[in-house]
Design a protein around this motif. Structure first.
Motif, PDB file in Angstrom:
ATOM      1  N   ASN A  49       0.801  -1.233   0.000  1.00 35.38           N
ATOM      2  CA  ASN A  49       0.000   0.000   0.000  1.00 35.38           C
ATOM      3  C   ASN A  49       0.832   1.280   0.000  1.00 35.38           C
ATOM      4  N   TYR A  50       1.991   1.229  -0.635  1.00 38.10           N
ATOM      5  CA  TYR A  50       2.748   2.449  -0.853  1.00 38.10           C
ATOM      6  C   TYR A  50       2.062   3.251  -1.962  1.00 38.10           C
ATOM      7  N   SER A  51       2.274   4.539  -1.992  1.00 42.69           N
ATOM      8  CA  SER A  51       1.793   5.324  -3.126  1.00 42.69           C
ATOM      9  C   SER A  51       2.677   5.019  -4.336  1.00 42.69           C
ATOM     10  N   LYS A  52       2.200   5.350  -5.534  1.00 40.86           N
ATOM     11  CA  LYS A  52       3.002   5.103  -6.735  1.00 40.86           C
ATOM     12  C   LYS A  52       4.322   5.859  -6.666  1.00 40.86           C
ATOM     13  N   GLU A  53       4.242   7.087  -6.161  1.00 44.51           N
ATOM     14  CA  GLU A  53       5.453   7.904  -6.069  1.00 44.51           C
ATOM     15  C   GLU A  53       6.457   7.304  -5.089  1.00 44.51           C
ATOM     16  N   LYS A  54       5.971   6.860  -3.927  1.00 43.32           N
ATOM     17  CA  LYS A  54       6.853   6.284  -2.923  1.00 43.32           C
ATOM     18  C   LYS A  54       7.438   4.963  -3.402  1.00 43.32           C
ATOM     19  N   SER A  55       6.641   4.160  -4.101  1.00 42.48           N
ATOM     20  CA  SER A  55       7.121   2.883  -4.634  1.00 42.48           C
ATOM     21  C   SER A  55       8.268   3.105  -5.608  1.00 42.48           C
ATOM     22  N   ALA A  56       8.064   4.067  -6.517  1.00 38.73           N
ATOM     23  CA  ALA A  56       9.103   4.367  -7.502  1.00 38.73           C
ATOM     24  C   ALA A  56      10.349   4.919  -6.827  1.00 38.73           C
ATOM     25  N   LEU A  57      10.161   5.747  -5.814  1.00 45.40           N
ATOM     26  CA  LEU A  57      11.296   6.346  -5.102  1.00 45.40           C
ATOM     27  C   LEU A  57      12.107   5.293  -4.363  1.00 45.40           C
ATOM     28  N   VAL A  58      11.421   4.340  -3.735  1.00 41.99           N
ATOM     29  CA  VAL A  58      12.110   3.284  -2.998  1.00 41.99           C
ATOM     30  C   VAL A  58      13.003   2.475  -3.940  1.00 41.99           C
ATOM     31  N   ILE A  59      12.456   2.063  -5.078  1.00 42.23           N
ATOM     32  CA  ILE A  59      13.228   1.269  -6.037  1.00 42.23           C
ATOM     33  C   ILE A  59      14.377   2.084  -6.611  1.00 42.23           C
ATOM     34  N   THR A  60      14.127   3.353  -6.876  1.00 43.62           N
ATOM     35  CA  THR A  60      15.196   4.224  -7.387  1.00 43.62           C
ATOM     36  C   THR A  60      16.345   4.320  -6.392  1.00 43.62           C
ATOM     37  N   ASN A  61      16.001   4.498  -5.126  1.00 44.68           N
ATOM     38  CA  ASN A  61      17.041   4.600  -4.097  1.00 44.68           C
ATOM     39  C   ASN A  61      17.802   3.283  -3.928  1.00 44.68           C
ATOM     40  N   LEU A  62      17.059   2.170  -3.983  1.00 42.52           N
ATOM     41  CA  LEU A  62      17.715   0.868  -3.841  1.00 42.52           C
ATOM     42  C   LEU A  62      18.605   0.541  -5.043  1.00 42.52           C
ATOM     43  N   SER A  63      18.317   1.164  -6.172  1.00 44.53           N
ATOM     44  CA  SER A  63      19.120   0.921  -7.368  1.00 44.53           C
ATOM     45  C   SER A  63      20.547   1.425  -7.214  1.00 44.53           C
ATOM     46  N   TYR A  64      20.773   2.313  -6.257  1.00 44.88           N
ATOM     47  CA  TYR A  64      22.132   2.789  -5.994  1.00 44.88           C
ATOM     48  C   TYR A  64      23.009   1.682  -5.419  1.00 44.88           C
ATOM     49  N   LEU A  65      22.368   0.570  -5.032  1.00 40.98           N
ATOM     50  CA  LEU A  65      23.129  -0.585  -4.568  1.00 40.98           C
ATOM     51  C   LEU A  65      23.836  -1.292  -5.720  1.00 40.98           C
ATOM     52  N   ARG A  66      23.430  -0.982  -6.957  1.00 35.19           N
ATOM     53  CA  ARG A  66      23.959  -1.684  -8.127  1.00 35.19           C
ATOM     54  C   ARG A  66      25.490  -1.578  -8.236  1.00 35.19           C
ATOM     55  N   PRO A  67      26.075  -0.376  -8.309  1.00 35.82           N
ATOM     56  CA  PRO A  67      27.539  -0.310  -8.447  1.00 35.82           C
ATOM     57  C   PRO A  67      28.278  -0.826  -7.223  1.00 35.82           C
ATOM     58  N   ILE A  68      27.725  -0.560  -6.041  1.00 34.70           N
ATOM     59  CA  ILE A  68      28.374  -1.017  -4.808  1.00 34.70           C
ATOM     60  C   ILE A  68      28.427  -2.544  -4.774  1.00 34.70           C
ATOM     61  N   SER A  69      27.287  -3.176  -5.093  1.00 29.62           N
ATOM     62  CA  SER A  69      27.209  -4.642  -5.070  1.00 29.62           C
ATOM     63  C   SER A  69      28.135  -5.264  -6.100  1.00 29.62           C
ATOM     64  N   ALA A  70      28.168  -4.700  -7.306  1.00 29.84           N
ATOM     65  CA  ALA A  70      28.992  -5.259  -8.379  1.00 29.84           C
ATOM     66  C   ALA A  70      30.478  -5.158  -8.049  1.00 29.84           C
ATOM     67  N   ILE A  71      30.886  -4.002  -7.523  1.00 32.14           N
ATOM     68  CA  ILE A  71      32.310  -3.810  -7.194  1.00 32.14           C
ATOM     69  C   ILE A  71      32.728  -4.732  -6.052  1.00 32.14           C
ATOM     70  N   LEU A  72      31.923  -4.795  -5.002  1.00 30.23           N
ATOM     71  CA  LEU A  72      32.250  -5.672  -3.877  1.00 30.23           C
ATOM     72  C   LEU A  72      32.276  -7.133  -4.305  1.00 30.23           C
ATOM     73  N   ALA A  73      31.332  -7.510  -5.175  1.00 33.80           N
ATOM     74  CA  ALA A  73      31.309  -8.896  -5.667  1.00 33.80           C
ATOM     75  C   ALA A  73      32.570  -9.204  -6.456  1.00 33.80           C
ATOM     76  N   SER A 120      17.803  -9.675  -2.155  1.00 39.06           N
ATOM     77  CA  SER A 120      17.685 -10.204  -3.516  1.00 39.06           C
ATOM     78  C   SER A 120      18.270  -9.235  -4.535  1.00 39.06           C
ATOM     79  N   MET A 121      18.061  -7.931  -4.346  1.00 31.42           N
ATOM     80  CA  MET A 121      18.613  -6.949  -5.268  1.00 31.42           C
ATOM     81  C   MET A 121      20.133  -6.924  -5.200  1.00 31.42           C
ATOM     82  N   VAL A 122      20.684  -6.967  -3.991  1.00 31.79           N
ATOM     83  CA  VAL A 122      22.140  -6.989  -3.834  1.00 31.79           C
ATOM     84  C   VAL A 122      22.730  -8.223  -4.509  1.00 31.79           C
ATOM     85  N   ALA A 123      22.107  -9.376  -4.307  1.00 31.64           N
ATOM     86  CA  ALA A 123      22.608 -10.624  -4.892  1.00 31.64           C
ATOM     87  C   ALA A 123      22.549 -10.588  -6.413  1.00 31.64           C
ATOM     88  N   VAL A 124      21.455 -10.075  -6.952  1.00 27.10           N
ATOM     89  CA  VAL A 124      21.313  -9.993  -8.411  1.00 27.10           C
ATOM     90  C   VAL A 124      22.335  -9.027  -8.993  1.00 27.10           C
TER      91      VAL A 124
END
Length: 207
Positions: A49-73, A120-124
């Motif tokens: 029951n997040y709003s559409k804006e909050k849902s998109a914002l959460v995923i956008t913020n979590l996407s910053y894990l992409r470079p960190i996860s890849a480099i550490l891996a 799951s996002m970090v692992a992917v």
């Protein structure tokens, strides 16, 4: 000479078909999980029951894990091997997808669900950073690197074709939480396939 080189290449491909196929399945499994992330914001909106804006914002913020996860891996893979790193990532994914598939909602449970989304996002993201390094670990000959990557990409990026229709089918068949749990069960099955491929990925040299 050209025909002879072609024969050598074909022979090399056949001799290395096991690692090529294993890596292909690993890429396919990891990329399936990556495509599944596209539906996380919909889960937040429809189930949490997040709003559409909050849902998109959460995923956008979590996407910053992409470079960190890849480099550490990459750093970890250099220390313990890409194969072992892949096994660890797939185990984490299996645990996360299992929780997301079977845990029901509740005031004390939502945090656990959110935590599993992050894991799951970090692992992917980590898997996407290291799966091509398996080419070196399996000692696939340099003269067939191009065709090997071509085969791996052909198989590995098939999720672009099937994830949308399969997830759409599950989301249309059921209502609410059950529909998403079916999607996570599908991801769990594909991840299990990736784990098995990682286990059977050979590290010896093929001539």
């Amino acid at each position: 000479r050209t025909l002879n080189n072609k024969k050598i290449s074909i022979s090399s491909i056949l001799n290395n078909i096991k690692p090529i196929l294993c890596i292909s399945i690993i890429v396919l499994s990891a990329y399936t999980g990556y495509k599944g992330i596209d539906y996380y914001s919909l889960y937040f909106y429809e189930i949490l029951n997040y709003s559409k804006e909050k849902s998109a914002l959460v995923i956008t913020n979590l996407s910053y894990l992409r470079p960190i996860s890849a480099i550490l891996a990459g750093i970890i893979a250099d220390k313990i091997s890409s194969k072992l790193s892949s096994l660890i990532m797939f185990v984490l994914l299996m645990i996360s997808y299992s929780c997301l598939s079977f845990i029901n909602l509740g005031n004390d449970i939502n945090f656990l669900l959110f935590f599993n989304f992050i894991v799951s996002m970090v692992a992917v993201f980590a898997m996407r950073g290291i799966f091509y390094s398996l080419l070196k670990e399996t000692n696939i000959p340099i003269n067939i690197t191009g065709i090997s990557v071509g085969i791996i990409s052909l198989i590995g990026y098939l999720p672009d074709v099937y994830v949308g229709p399969i997830f759409g089918y599950f989301l249309d068949q059921n209502n609410g939480l059950e529909s998403f749990q079916s999607c996570f069960l599908f991801l769990l099955a594909i991840t299990t396939l990736g784990l098995l491929a990682s286990l059977y990925t050979p590290k010896k040299k093929y001539n």
